[in-house]
Design a protein around this motif. Structure first.
Motif, PDB file in Angstrom:
ATOM      1  N   THR A  76      35.410  23.767  59.254  1.00  0.00           N
ATOM      2  CA  THR A  76      36.397  24.315  60.177  1.00  0.00           C
ATOM      3  C   THR A  76      36.383  25.838  60.094  1.00  0.00           C
ATOM      4  O   THR A  76      36.375  26.412  59.009  1.00  0.00           O
ATOM      5  N   LYS A  77      36.406  26.493  61.233  1.00  0.00           N
ATOM      6  CA  LYS A  77      36.396  27.954  61.242  1.00  0.00           C
ATOM      7  C   LYS A  77      37.796  28.501  60.989  1.00  0.00           C
ATOM      8  O   LYS A  77      38.765  28.104  61.636  1.00  0.00           O
ATOM      9  N   ASN A  78      37.914  29.418  60.020  1.00  0.00           N
ATOM     10  CA  ASN A  78      39.136  30.165  59.797  1.00  0.00           C
ATOM     11  C   ASN A  78      38.795  31.483  59.116  1.00  0.00           C
ATOM     12  O   ASN A  78      37.617  31.784  58.892  1.00  0.00           O
ATOM     13  N   VAL A  79      39.818  32.258  58.795  1.00  0.00           N
ATOM     14  CA  VAL A  79      39.585  33.572  58.185  1.00  0.00           C
ATOM     15  C   VAL A  79      38.693  33.464  56.967  1.00  0.00           C
ATOM     16  O   VAL A  79      37.741  34.248  56.795  1.00  0.00           O
ATOM     17  N   ASN A  80      38.985  32.503  56.122  1.00  0.00           N
ATOM     18  CA  ASN A  80      38.311  32.441  54.831  1.00  0.00           C
ATOM     19  C   ASN A  80      36.947  31.770  54.876  1.00  0.00           C
ATOM     20  O   ASN A  80      36.033  32.154  54.159  1.00  0.00           O
ATOM     21  N   THR A  81      36.815  30.740  55.712  1.00  0.00           N
ATOM     22  CA  THR A  81      35.523  30.068  55.783  1.00  0.00           C
ATOM     23  C   THR A  81      34.464  30.930  56.445  1.00  0.00           C
ATOM     24  O   THR A  81      33.276  30.624  56.379  1.00  0.00           O
ATOM     25  N   MET A  82      34.875  32.027  57.086  1.00  0.00           N
ATOM     26  CA  MET A  82      33.894  32.943  57.658  1.00  0.00           C
ATOM     27  C   MET A  82      33.235  33.816  56.595  1.00  0.00           C
ATOM     28  O   MET A  82      32.151  34.385  56.824  1.00  0.00           O
ATOM     29  N   SER A  83      33.837  33.919  55.437  1.00  0.00           N
ATOM     30  CA  SER A  83      33.365  34.874  54.439  1.00  0.00           C
ATOM     31  C   SER A  83      31.897  34.697  54.029  1.00  0.00           C
ATOM     32  O   SER A  83      31.197  35.691  53.840  1.00  0.00           O
ATOM     33  N   PRO A  84      31.372  33.458  53.895  1.00  0.00           N
ATOM     34  CA  PRO A  84      29.952  33.351  53.515  1.00  0.00           C
ATOM     35  C   PRO A  84      28.980  33.923  54.538  1.00  0.00           C
ATOM     36  O   PRO A  84      27.818  34.164  54.227  1.00  0.00           O
ATOM     37  N   LEU A  85      29.452  34.135  55.774  1.00  0.00           N
ATOM     38  CA  LEU A  85      28.537  34.614  56.810  1.00  0.00           C
ATOM     39  C   LEU A  85      28.059  36.037  56.555  1.00  0.00           C
ATOM     40  O   LEU A  85      27.039  36.463  57.109  1.00  0.00           O
ATOM     41  N   LEU A  86      28.763  36.800  55.711  1.00  0.00           N
ATOM     42  CA  LEU A  86      28.274  38.133  55.346  1.00  0.00           C
ATOM     43  C   LEU A  86      26.949  38.002  54.610  1.00  0.00           C
ATOM     44  O   LEU A  86      25.959  38.666  54.944  1.00  0.00           O
ATOM     45  N   THR A  87      26.912  37.129  53.611  1.00  0.00           N
ATOM     46  CA  THR A  87      25.674  36.913  52.864  1.00  0.00           C
ATOM     47  C   THR A  87      24.602  36.314  53.760  1.00  0.00           C
ATOM     48  O   THR A  87      23.427  36.696  53.684  1.00  0.00           O
ATOM     49  N   ALA A  88      25.001  35.376  54.628  1.00  0.00           N
ATOM     50  CA  ALA A  88      24.034  34.770  55.556  1.00  0.00           C
ATOM     51  C   ALA A  88      23.383  35.821  56.431  1.00  0.00           C
ATOM     52  O   ALA A  88      22.171  35.771  56.711  1.00  0.00           O
ATOM     53  N   ALA A  89      24.164  36.814  56.863  1.00  0.00           N
ATOM     54  CA  ALA A  89      23.614  37.869  57.717  1.00  0.00           C
ATOM     55  C   ALA A  89      22.584  38.711  56.970  1.00  0.00           C
ATOM     56  O   ALA A  89      21.536  39.085  57.523  1.00  0.00           O
ATOM     57  N   TYR A  90      22.873  39.010  55.701  1.00  0.00           N
ATOM     58  CA  TYR A  90      21.908  39.766  54.896  1.00  0.00           C
ATOM     59  C   TYR A  90      20.636  38.953  54.671  1.00  0.00           C
ATOM     60  O   TYR A  90      19.510  39.493  54.746  1.00  0.00           O
ATOM     61  N   LEU A  91      20.779  37.670  54.383  1.00  0.00           N
ATOM     62  CA  LEU A  91      19.609  36.819  54.150  1.00  0.00           C
ATOM     63  C   LEU A  91      18.770  36.685  55.420  1.00  0.00           C
ATOM     64  O   LEU A  91      17.531  36.683  55.368  1.00  0.00           O
ATOM     65  N   HIS A  92      19.446  36.571  56.555  1.00  0.00           N
ATOM     66  CA  HIS A  92      18.745  36.498  57.840  1.00  0.00           C
ATOM     67  C   HIS A  92      17.999  37.802  58.114  1.00  0.00           C
ATOM     68  O   HIS A  92      16.833  37.788  58.526  1.00  0.00           O
ATOM     69  N   GLU A  93      18.668  38.906  57.860  1.00  0.00           N
ATOM     70  CA  GLU A  93      18.055  40.224  58.097  1.00  0.00           C
ATOM     71  C   GLU A  93      16.803  40.409  57.246  1.00  0.00           C
ATOM     72  O   GLU A  93      15.808  40.989  57.701  1.00  0.00           O
ATOM     73  N   ALA A  94      16.850  39.902  56.007  1.00  0.00           N
ATOM     74  CA  ALA A  94      15.713  40.026  55.090  1.00  0.00           C
ATOM     75  C   ALA A  94      14.642  38.970  55.346  1.00  0.00           C
ATOM     76  O   ALA A  94      13.638  38.920  54.624  1.00  0.00           O
ATOM     77  N   LYS A  95      14.873  38.121  56.359  1.00  0.00           N
ATOM     78  CA  LYS A  95      13.930  37.066  56.765  1.00  0.00           C
ATOM     79  C   LYS A  95      13.720  36.005  55.683  1.00  0.00           C
ATOM     80  O   LYS A  95      12.654  35.376  55.602  1.00  0.00           O
TER      81      LYS A  95
END
Length: 385
Positions: free
Chosen positions: A108-127
């Motif tokens: 479920t999307k909420n304020v707190n469950t969004m937090s892992p997406l910061l790391t996901a964005a870095y991992l995606h950026e680094a391929k």
């Protein structure tokens, strides 16, 4: 390499970090005391590594009605930082495995469950992985569908509670940093501008102009700060988030927003330096109330923020700041047990209407405690060792 060139202190810190990671991924609720049952029948282990919450990405709450789970975000983010600094492959593997398994089932999307997406964005950026679809879905939700308060603030909505018209200090870490990073990674400047506005809006309503510290929450419905609590871990998310945000956006020294955020951060750090317990290096869970217990996870967050602010030259390398940072690191190290567990950590904490509520929150090992200690020691490794 000659043994003469080995830094024994660095070796010991690396061992401690490895023990923190091992404990992080193995924490479980053995008694059932900290399980949370949702209306749809799902049971969330608020202590464990294998659920999706802020505890894994970042997050915080105390009653299950408001549990936002701060466990995972800092955990994943700490693993990422440790990998970036040391090249540790196991830290990267753990993070990638977590995302593989969690993205497969969603949440479920909420304020707190969004937090892992910061790391996901870095991992995606680094391929390291392709998370484009997930980054798009979450950022679009945060940008256009996430509930807003008056003046367009991100309402601190959690699993079970809407927290109508409420701003909380940890929202900047849990949702705003991910939104900004995704904006950069996907080339969507509107996300970045919204993140900037959210930082300014949260400063406007949550920074205490008298002390320099931050209130835990603000309610537009009645226009008040609840108990006016200057809560430790809530403040530490700010000490972590501001340097990370400035670095993430690469704001130049003359940038107006950077100058505004640095002055806000400096006011907070000046207050923290005065309130730090000089015997233990820790801070009280209510920062200006010495009758509240000393708390280790907030201290770890403050240590990280202080160390990073020194490294980025956001604050001058003055003796009082360096001393506070080193004393905090010492305090954190002193609370890590032989099995890698950071002790003296308060359970998730909601916004209370009275200070006493904060004092009654139980102490227990939590993923966010491990995570914040991991961030602190990794930054210590980078800055001083």
């Amino acid at each position: 390499m000659s043994l003469a060139n080995i830094n024994p202190q660095r070796v010991e810190v690396l061992k401690t970090i490895q023990s923190l990671v091992n404990c992080l991924v193995n924490i479980k609720d053995e008694t059932g005391e900290f399980l949370m049952t949702l209306e749809d029948g799902r049971v969330i282990d608020t202590k464990g590594w294998n659920d999706w919450e802020w505890t894994h990405g970042i997050g915080d709450t105390s009653s299950f009605a408001n549990i936002a789970r701060v466990n995972i975000y800092p955990g994943l983010y700490g693993l990422l930082k440790f990998h970036e600094i040391t090249g540790d492959i196991e830290a990267l593997r753990i993070a990638l495995t977590w995302f593989r398994d969690r993205f497969a089932v969603g949440t479920t999307k909420n304020v707190n469950t969004m937090s892992p997406l910061l790391t996901a964005a870095y991992l995606h950026e680094a391929k390291h992985a392709n998370y484009a679809a997930h980054l798009d879905s979450w950022a679009e939700w945060a940008m256009y569908e996430m509930p807003r308060t008056q003046e367009g603030g991100l309402q601190h909505i959690t699993y079970l509670v809407d927290n109508h018209q409420q701003l909380w200090d940890d929202t900047l870490m849990m949702s705003v940093l991910p939104l900004a990073k995704i904006g950069l990674v996907l080339g969507r400047p509107e996300y970045v501008e919204e993140a900037k506005r959210q930082f300014m809006l949260h400063v406007k309503y949550l920074a205490d102009t008298t002390t320099g510290l931050w209130f835990h929450g603000w309610n537009f419905d009645g226009r008040h700060h609840f108990a006016r609590a200057l809560w430790g871990r809530g403040n530490c998310w700010i000490t972590v988030a501001i340097p990370d945000f400035i670095e993430l956006l690469n704001l130049p020294p003359s940038d107006g927003l950077r100058l505004f955020l640095v002055s806000t951060l400096t006011a907070q750090i000046d207050a923290l330096a005065r309130l730090q317990d000089q015997k233990t290096g820790l801070w009280h869970t209510i920062l200006d109330d010495t009758t509240s217990y000393l708390e280790a996870s907030a201290t770890a967050g403050f240590a990280y923020g202080l160390l990073k602010s020194l490294r980025l030259r956001l604050i001058p390398r003055e003796e009082r700041y360096v001393r506070a940072a080193m004393l905090a690191v010492s305090g954190v190290l002193g609370k890590i047990a032989a099995n890698g567990e950071l002790q003296q950590v308060s359970f998730g904490t909601p916004v209370f209407d009275d200070i006493e509520g904060y004092k009654q929150i139980p102490l227990t090992s939590m993923p966010y405690g491990q995570s914040l200690a991991l961030l602190a020691l990794t930054e210590y490794l980078r800055t001083f060792l």
